[in-house]
Write an enzyme that holds these catalytic residues in place. Sequence first.
Site, PDB file in Angstrom:
ATOM      1  N   TYR A 146       0.828  -1.216   0.000  1.00 42.16           N
ATOM      2  CA  TYR A 146       0.000   0.000   0.000  1.00 42.16           C
ATOM      3  C   TYR A 146       0.861   1.265   0.000  1.00 42.16           C
ATOM      4  CZ  TYR A 146      -3.066  -3.638   1.850  1.00 42.16           C
ATOM      5  OH  TYR A 146      -3.732  -4.806   2.059  1.00 42.16           O
ATOM      6  N   LYS A 190      21.939  -8.293  20.052  1.00 39.33           N
ATOM      7  CA  LYS A 190      20.949  -7.462  20.737  1.00 39.33           C
ATOM      8  C   LYS A 190      19.822  -8.412  21.109  1.00 39.33           C
ATOM      9  CE  LYS A 190      19.274  -3.475  22.135  1.00 39.33           C
ATOM     10  NZ  LYS A 190      19.813  -2.790  23.333  1.00 39.33           N
ATOM     11  N   ASP A 223      24.813  -2.085  22.132  1.00 41.95           N
ATOM     12  CA  ASP A 223      24.954  -0.729  22.691  1.00 41.95           C
ATOM     13  C   ASP A 223      26.125  -0.682  23.679  1.00 41.95           C
ATOM     14  OD1 ASP A 223      23.249  -2.527  23.928  1.00 41.95           O
ATOM     15  OD2 ASP A 223      21.819  -1.034  24.627  1.00 41.95           O
ATOM     16  N   ASP A 247      29.252  -3.950  10.743  1.00 38.98           N
ATOM     17  CA  ASP A 247      29.525  -2.809   9.856  1.00 38.98           C
ATOM     18  C   ASP A 247      29.642  -1.525  10.685  1.00 38.98           C
ATOM     19  OD1 ASP A 247      29.890  -1.610   7.290  1.00 38.98           O
ATOM     20  OD2 ASP A 247      27.882  -0.763   7.482  1.00 38.98           O
ATOM     21  N   ASP A 251      33.276   0.798  11.761  1.00 36.96           N
ATOM     22  CA  ASP A 251      33.492   2.239  11.547  1.00 36.96           C
ATOM     23  C   ASP A 251      34.038   2.859  12.840  1.00 36.96           C
ATOM     24  OD1 ASP A 251      32.573   2.055   8.955  1.00 36.96           O
ATOM     25  OD2 ASP A 251      31.331   3.848   9.081  1.00 36.96           O
TER      26      ASP A 251
HETATM   27  N1  GGG Z   1      34.625   0.068  -0.099  1.00 36.90           N
HETATM   28  C1  GGG Z   1      33.408  -0.326   0.432  1.00 36.90           C
HETATM   29  C2  GGG Z   1      32.232   0.544   0.096  1.00 36.90           C
HETATM   30  O1  GGG Z   1      32.166   1.219  -0.890  1.00 36.90           O
HETATM   31  N2  GGG Z   1      31.273   0.512   0.974  1.00 36.90           N
HETATM   32  C3  GGG Z   1      30.099   1.269   0.817  1.00 36.90           C
HETATM   33  C4  GGG Z   1      29.062   0.899   1.805  1.00 36.90           C
HETATM   34  O2  GGG Z   1      28.272   1.720   2.189  1.00 36.90           O
HETATM   35  N3  GGG Z   1      29.052  -0.337   2.202  1.00 36.90           N
HETATM   36  C5  GGG Z   1      28.146  -0.824   3.144  1.00 36.90           C
HETATM   37  C6  GGG Z   1      28.572  -2.137   3.646  1.00 36.90           C
HETATM   38  O3  GGG Z   1      29.634  -2.631   3.321  1.00 36.90           O
HETATM   39  O4  GGG Z   1      27.843  -2.663   4.434  1.00 36.90           O
END
Ligand code: GGG
Length: 357
Positions: A146, A190, A223, A247, A251
């Site tokens: 929808y 989690k 967390d 992921d 970072d």
């Molecule tokens: N060199 C890796 C790349 O371009 N990653 C972009 C991205 O947003 N990747 C998300 C992921 O790897 O989960």
Amino acid sequence: MPSYTIAAIAGDGIGPEVIAEGKKALEAVAASRGDLEFHFTDLPWGSDFYRETGMMMPQDGLQRLMPHDAILFGAVGDPNIPDHVTLHGLILPIRRGMDQGVCFRPSYLYQGVSSPLAGKAPGDIDMVVFRENTEGEYAPMGGRLYPGTPHEVAVQAGVFTRHGTERIIRAAFEYAQKRNKKRKVTSVTKSNAQAFSMVFWDEVFRDVAAEYPDIETESLLVDRACMDFIRWPESFDVVVASNLFADILTDIAAIITGSMGLAASANINPTREFPSMFEPVHGAAFDITGKGIANPLATVLACSLMLEHLGETEAATSLDRAVQTCLEQGTVKTPDLGGTASTSAMGDEVVRLVQQR
Ligand code: GGG
């Protein structure tokens, strides 16, 4: 002489700039060894290809990758194409299609690099995150119903199989044993909130851990893990988590070790039936695309992970040493590390250091 065919997908944004330096570093290792060869197949896939064809890669893309020994990947993402289109059109189908279920992401605080965390010395942060790479929260399962109405529904399923979960957790334990540092594996979930998939993950973790009684284990909620990555990064050795959580955690791991420009990633097909893929963790970085200032070292370190996977340990070590020395000397560094050097100047420095050995 050992000769390897490498599929190079430079992709989008700063991808072509850093892949050029990765290839340069591999050529330098080959030249300094004299008994090693690389043959690159450049594949112009990504967002420009999408603008021309409506696809991020050709329909037979996976078949075209198959005959290669490894894949070197740059970045994906475009300011004018939605991120879910670019990601689900290129990198995710490759990770799934080549069954690259084990993603391996090391983070190390190098001499000559400052951490944004106070009081951290070189080597204080030294961890490896194992990311489940073919299912979990990234599985393309779900739908919308929808659309555009007040009754609109969006469903996104998480897919956790025993095969995939056990495979990544076992890979983490095997590596902790081989690495022989703190001999500790931390599992991040989690499971208080996600009572099906993450409770299942915790159970599989306990079952696999029982086979490795000499390895210390720890289970954290995501967390808490995010907090601990920042306040006690020294406490981590090997970490294992789902596709999405790992992921996000990697970072954090990259930034506390000085820069996204130093974080490398290996997407491994454990059976070696298909080629594995090696890439910098960073994405396309539109803010610096075309300026020639992207840090190429994450890509060089990804090339080192690739060499290690191919069994070329000595060549991998030579790239690792060149990166380490380049950072230690600190005379040639890109702006993310506080310097003014260009991408190609830093790549040239890596080449010079490889040749010096
Ligand atoms: N060199 C890796 C790349 O371009 N990653 C972009 C991205 O947003 N990747 C998300 C992921 O790897 O989960």
